[in-house]
Design a protein around this motif. Structure first.
Motif, mmCIF file in Angstrom:
data_model
loop_
_atom_site.group_PDB
_atom_site.id
_atom_site.type_symbol
_atom_site.label_atom_id
_atom_site.label_comp_id
_atom_site.label_asym_id
_atom_site.label_seq_id
_atom_site.Cartn_x
_atom_site.Cartn_y
_atom_site.Cartn_z
ATOM 1 N N HIS A 1 50.071 33.936 22.852
ATOM 2 C CA HIS A 1 49.213 34.977 23.422
ATOM 3 C C HIS A 1 48.828 34.682 24.868
ATOM 4 N N ASN B 1 52.257 35.098 28.676
ATOM 5 C CA ASN B 1 52.442 36.293 29.497
ATOM 6 C C ASN B 1 51.272 36.479 30.456
ATOM 7 N N ALA C 1 45.449 42.667 30.126
ATOM 8 C CA ALA C 1 46.284 43.783 29.672
ATOM 9 C C ALA C 1 47.482 43.284 28.864
ATOM 10 N N THR C 2 48.091 42.176 29.287
ATOM 11 C CA THR C 2 49.234 41.648 28.528
ATOM 12 C C THR C 2 48.811 41.231 27.124
ATOM 13 N N TRP D 1 46.221 42.432 25.252
ATOM 14 C CA TRP D 1 45.916 43.593 24.412
ATOM 15 C C TRP D 1 47.180 44.375 24.051
ATOM 16 N N PHE D 2 48.149 44.347 24.943
ATOM 17 C CA PHE D 2 49.400 45.073 24.729
ATOM 18 C C PHE D 2 50.364 44.308 23.821
ATOM 19 N N LEU D 3 50.179 42.986 23.743
ATOM 20 C CA LEU D 3 51.171 42.116 23.115
ATOM 21 C C LEU D 3 51.393 42.393 21.637
ATOM 22 N N GLU D 4 50.319 42.490 20.862
ATOM 23 C CA GLU D 4 50.458 42.549 19.408
ATOM 24 C C GLU D 4 51.235 43.779 18.922
ATOM 25 N N TRP E 1 53.239 45.688 20.607
ATOM 26 C CA TRP E 1 54.570 45.616 21.205
ATOM 27 C C TRP E 1 55.445 44.597 20.462
ATOM 28 N N PRO F 1 55.908 41.780 28.134
ATOM 29 C CA PRO F 1 54.586 42.328 28.478
ATOM 30 C C PRO F 1 54.188 42.047 29.929
ATOM 31 N N VAL G 1 53.469 45.090 32.686
ATOM 32 C CA VAL G 1 52.170 45.179 33.365
ATOM 33 C C VAL G 1 52.323 44.968 34.869
#
Length: 305
Positions: free
Chosen positions: A76, A79, A107-108, A110-113, A115, A130, A134
């Motif tokens: 986590h 990125n 942002a990476t 929150w977007f990671l999971e 995605w 990610p 971003v």
């Protein structure tokens, strides 16, 4: 109480270092320490950027309730570290770079999971996608001067340039450069996996040679810009077999050459897309084999009915 506090701090430090190690696909704290040493050697600003981004991403992952085991493995945070490095690499003002780094790293995370779930359903690894998405979103918003044209030196190259280029390619995934930082990264990778270290050298060397044949300049080779996508692709695909790995390195070379020709800020995108192409093919092939075997197990009379 003191022992518990010390253990918690030690665990947090290992998580942070593993996040840095994941930049070269190694969930290893010593690998991360080697990358950190390389940044301190090249430019302490990069070390601060990576630590800032990884910390912001890890905190965001904890607040989002993501799996603790994945956070401990650095999945986590890396990125976010790359997002921080990109911000400080492309933005000269430290205050602006710091603000962008924290926001982009968050942002990476929150977007990671979501995605990651989507990619895994198709047999693909998340890698640094990610960070790329971003960064591409905010990068057009900044203004920069005209790019400096590379030094027009053509082959043949001397041995020291090849050494600098191949080792420097291992430092480039973290926006570093130079043979010594690259050697530190190689040592860190070897500490986690000697096989991955060997493939990183092979991938970096083959990609560098291919780009030179395509007309790359000596300055690009010296900076390690020619081989880093090949090195990362070789590490990512090392478990897929030699043929698939070499094919992936070739795809990464072609994608980087195209991006360079058009002046696109590809960063690690050639590595990600090349790895996805091999993984996607293997995933579809495996599903096809499983489906055929399942059909073969069905009684012929049932197939006719």
């Amino acid at each position: 109480m003191h022992a518990a506090s010390t253990q918690a701090k030690s665990a947090a430090l290992r998580t942070l270092l593993r996040s840095l190690g994941q930049i070269v696909l190694q969930p290893n704290a010593f690998t991360g320490a080697c990358l950190l040493a390389g940044w301190l050697l090249v430019e302490p600003r990069l070390a601060c950027a990576a630590l800032m981004g990884a910390t912001a991403a890890n905190v965001s992952a904890v607040l989002a309730g993501y799996r603790e085991a994945d956070t401990r493995d650095g999945l986590h945070g890396f990125n976010g570290a790359l997002a921080g490095l990109a911000a400080f690499n492309f933005i000269a003002d430290n205050a602006t770079a710091a603000a962008v780094a924290i926001l982009a790293a968050t942002a990476t995370a929150w977007f990671l999971e979501p995605w990651t779930r989507r990619l895994r359903a198709n047999g693909l690894g998340v890698f640094s996608s990610p960070f790329l998405i971003v960064t591409w979103l905010w990068l057009p918003m900044i203004t920069s001067g005209a790019p400096v044209a590379p030094q027009a030196i053509t082959p043949p190259f001397i041995a020291t340039q090849w050494i600098n280029g191949i080792l420097g390619a291992l430092a480039q995934p973290g926006f570093g450069s130079g043979a010594l930082p690259g050697l530190l990264v190689l040592i860190g990778i070897a500490a986690a996996s000697r096989r991955h270290a060997l493939w990183a050298l092979i991938g970096g060397a083959l990609a560098s040679m291919a780009h030179v044949l395509l007309g790359a300049t000596a300055s690009s080779l010296d900076a390690g810009l020619l081989g880093f996508n090949g090195a990362l692709t070789a590490i990512a695909l090392a478990d897929c077999g030699a043929a698939a790995t070499l094919c992936g390195v070739g795809v990464a070379v072609l994608l980087q050459a195209v991006a360079s020709y058009f002046g696109w800020p590809a960063m690690t995108a050639p590595f990600v897309l090349a790895s996805w192409s091999v993984q996607g093919f293997r995933h579809r092939f495996t599903r096809g084999v499983v489906a055929r075997k399942a059909m073969e197990r069905i009684d012929p009379s049932q197939q006719l009915s």
